[in-house]
Design an enzyme around this catalytic site. Structure first.
Site, mmCIF file in Angstrom:
data_model
loop_
_atom_site.group_PDB
_atom_site.id
_atom_site.type_symbol
_atom_site.label_atom_id
_atom_site.label_comp_id
_atom_site.label_asym_id
_atom_site.label_seq_id
_atom_site.Cartn_x
_atom_site.Cartn_y
_atom_site.Cartn_z
ATOM 1 N N ASP A 102 0.840 -1.244 0.189
ATOM 2 C CA ASP A 102 0.319 0.092 -0.370
ATOM 3 C C ASP A 102 0.931 1.017 -0.005
ATOM 4 O O ASP A 102 1.937 1.021 1.458
ATOM 5 C CB ASP A 102 -0.805 0.454 1.384
ATOM 6 N N TYR A 131 -6.828 15.455 -8.401
ATOM 7 C CA TYR A 131 -6.174 14.627 -8.934
ATOM 8 C C TYR A 131 -5.098 16.061 -9.916
ATOM 9 O O TYR A 131 -4.124 15.599 -10.090
ATOM 10 C CB TYR A 131 -6.818 14.020 -10.036
HETATM 11 P P1 NAI Z 1 -4.698 0.940 -13.121
HETATM 12 O O1 NAI Z 1 -6.184 1.344 -12.404
HETATM 13 O O2 NAI Z 1 -5.134 -0.182 -14.126
HETATM 14 O O3 NAI Z 1 -3.658 1.019 -12.352
HETATM 15 C C1 NAI Z 1 -3.729 1.125 -10.844
HETATM 16 C C2 NAI Z 1 -2.636 0.488 -9.559
HETATM 17 O O4 NAI Z 1 -2.409 1.023 -8.951
HETATM 18 C C3 NAI Z 1 -3.618 -1.209 -9.341
HETATM 19 O O5 NAI Z 1 -3.439 -1.753 -9.847
HETATM 20 C C4 NAI Z 1 -4.124 -0.520 -8.104
HETATM 21 O O6 NAI Z 1 -4.623 -1.491 -7.724
HETATM 22 C C5 NAI Z 1 -2.848 -0.296 -8.386
HETATM 23 N N1 NAI Z 1 -3.228 1.000 -6.724
HETATM 24 C C6 NAI Z 1 -3.856 2.039 -6.505
HETATM 25 N N2 NAI Z 1 -3.605 2.615 -5.116
HETATM 26 C C7 NAI Z 1 -2.696 1.580 -4.387
HETATM 27 C C8 NAI Z 1 -1.836 1.874 -3.506
HETATM 28 N N3 NAI Z 1 -2.490 2.135 -2.605
HETATM 29 N N4 NAI Z 1 -1.271 1.536 -2.686
HETATM 30 C C9 NAI Z 1 -0.911 -0.027 -4.043
HETATM 31 N N5 NAI Z 1 -1.414 -0.104 -5.398
HETATM 32 C C10 NAI Z 1 -2.471 0.738 -5.335
HETATM 33 O O7 NAI Z 1 -4.482 2.611 -13.807
HETATM 34 P P2 NAI Z 1 -3.747 3.048 -14.501
HETATM 35 O O8 NAI Z 1 -3.983 4.114 -15.772
HETATM 36 O O9 NAI Z 1 -2.763 1.922 -15.389
HETATM 37 O O10 NAI Z 1 -2.607 4.393 -13.794
HETATM 38 C C11 NAI Z 1 -1.252 4.137 -14.053
HETATM 39 C C12 NAI Z 1 -0.876 5.446 -13.359
HETATM 40 O O11 NAI Z 1 -1.038 6.339 -14.687
HETATM 41 C C13 NAI Z 1 -1.603 6.073 -12.450
HETATM 42 O O12 NAI Z 1 -1.506 7.296 -11.887
HETATM 43 C C14 NAI Z 1 -2.465 6.782 -13.254
HETATM 44 O O13 NAI Z 1 -2.971 8.210 -12.302
HETATM 45 C C15 NAI Z 1 -1.538 8.190 -14.503
HETATM 46 N N6 NAI Z 1 -2.266 8.102 -15.587
HETATM 47 C C16 NAI Z 1 -3.255 7.568 -16.166
HETATM 48 C C17 NAI Z 1 -4.003 7.663 -17.022
HETATM 49 C C18 NAI Z 1 -5.149 7.202 -18.016
HETATM 50 O O14 NAI Z 1 -5.884 7.489 -18.515
HETATM 51 N N7 NAI Z 1 -5.345 6.170 -17.737
HETATM 52 C C19 NAI Z 1 -3.511 9.602 -17.430
HETATM 53 C C20 NAI Z 1 -2.697 9.493 -16.805
HETATM 54 C C21 NAI Z 1 -2.311 9.448 -16.192
#
Ligand code: NAI
Length: 252
Positions: free
Chosen positions: A60, A152
């Site tokens: 976490d 955000y």
């Molecule tokens: P996703 O939802 O597919 O993956 C995020 C992961 O973070 C998940 O596996 C989740 O379990 C984990 N997570 C969340 N809170 C947590 C915590 N407290 N401790 C440990 N793990 C935790 O999302 P995605 O799209 O892969 O996002 C990855 C990064 O990219 C994030 O920081 C997001 O803000 C950023 N991002 C995503 C965009 C998009 O359009 N998908 C655009 C710009 C940035």
């Protein structure tokens, strides 16, 4: 030679989306990938897929002792730490009038404070491994504002400048540790799935988001992972404290 030969990379949020795509690419390029996530089921499944070059560790990102355990577990298993990707994050829709203190804290604890704790733990370990590369995922919403994403934007703006501090501090201390931020546009991952079906005027959420990008589509997790791979590898050896945009032209 593979681009990440013998490099050990810890990936917070590695169980899904951009983090998972990066874990697969790291292993394809000869590295070891540690998937550190609070989603144990998805994380363990991916680690199994990656075989001997993959490892799942529960994390976490808001808890400092959990980071220390994850870094120690990485070094115990693979003998060092050369790369960190801070990918764990959550999205949320908030504005300055309706956002509660609890919601603001929840978003900033995971996205900003989690990235701070990750950088702190990694710098301590990478000093012992002779250096490394830290990549922090910010967003296009860490470069500019949006009326629907107050908490955000605040969290991702913090990641952008935290990155520059870490880069400058490590350069000044001659630690051989680089730190860069990545700024994706909208990427088709589980994070934005809820928005795709929400109509905006007479458009579907997906169409509306696609049209924000001059390339006319959402990005793919693998496209962001390619940029991250470059930053984790020695190919980017003269880049530190910089912003790498991957947004289909959105901010152009
Ligand atoms: P996703 O939802 O597919 O993956 C995020 C992961 O973070 C998940 O596996 C989740 O379990 C984990 N997570 C969340 N809170 C947590 C915590 N407290 N401790 C440990 N793990 C935790 O999302 P995605 O799209 O892969 O996002 C990855 C990064 O990219 C994030 O920081 C997001 O803000 C950023 N991002 C995503 C965009 C998009 O359009 N998908 C655009 C710009 C940035």
């Amino acid at each position: 030679m593979a681009r990440l030969e013998s490099k050990v990379v810890l990936i917070s949020g590695g169980a899904s989306g951009i983090g998972a795509a990066t874990a697969r690419l790291v292993v394809c390029e000869g590295g070891k990938a540690v998937i550190a996530d609070r989603d144990e089921e998805k994380g363990r499944l991916l680690a199994r897929e990656l075989g001997a070059s993959g490892l799942f560790l529960p994390l976490d990102v808001t808890q400092e002792p959990a980071w220390q355990k994850a870094v120690a577990g990485t070094i115990d298993t693979f003998g060092g730490l050369h790369g960190l990707l801070n990918a764990a994050g959550i999205g949320t829709r908030t504005d300055i009038e309706s956002c509660t203190l609890a919601e603001y804290r929840r978003v900033n604890d995971i996205n900003a404070l989690g990235t701070f704790l990750g950088c702190k733990a990694a710098v301590a370990a990478m000093k012992q491994s002779g250096g490394g590369s830290i990549v922090n995922i910010s967003s296009v919403l860490g470069l500019r504002g949006a009326p629907y994403a107050m908490a955000y934007c605040a969290s991702k703006g913090a990641v952008r400048l935290l990155t520059k501090h870490v880069a400058l501090h490590c350069a000044q201390m001659k630690y051989n540790i680089r730190c860069n931020s990545v700024h994706p546009g909208y990427i088709d991952t589980p994070m934005i799935a809820p928005r795709l079906d929400q109509a905006v005027g007479n458009m579907s959420g997906r169409q509306w988001l696609e049209e924000l990008h001059p390339l006319g589509r959402l990005g793919r997790a693998e496209e962001v992972a390619s940029m991250i791979l470059f930053l984790l590898s020695d190919e980017s050896s003269f880049s530190t404290g910089a912003e790498f945009v991957c947004d289909g032209g959105l901010t152009a």
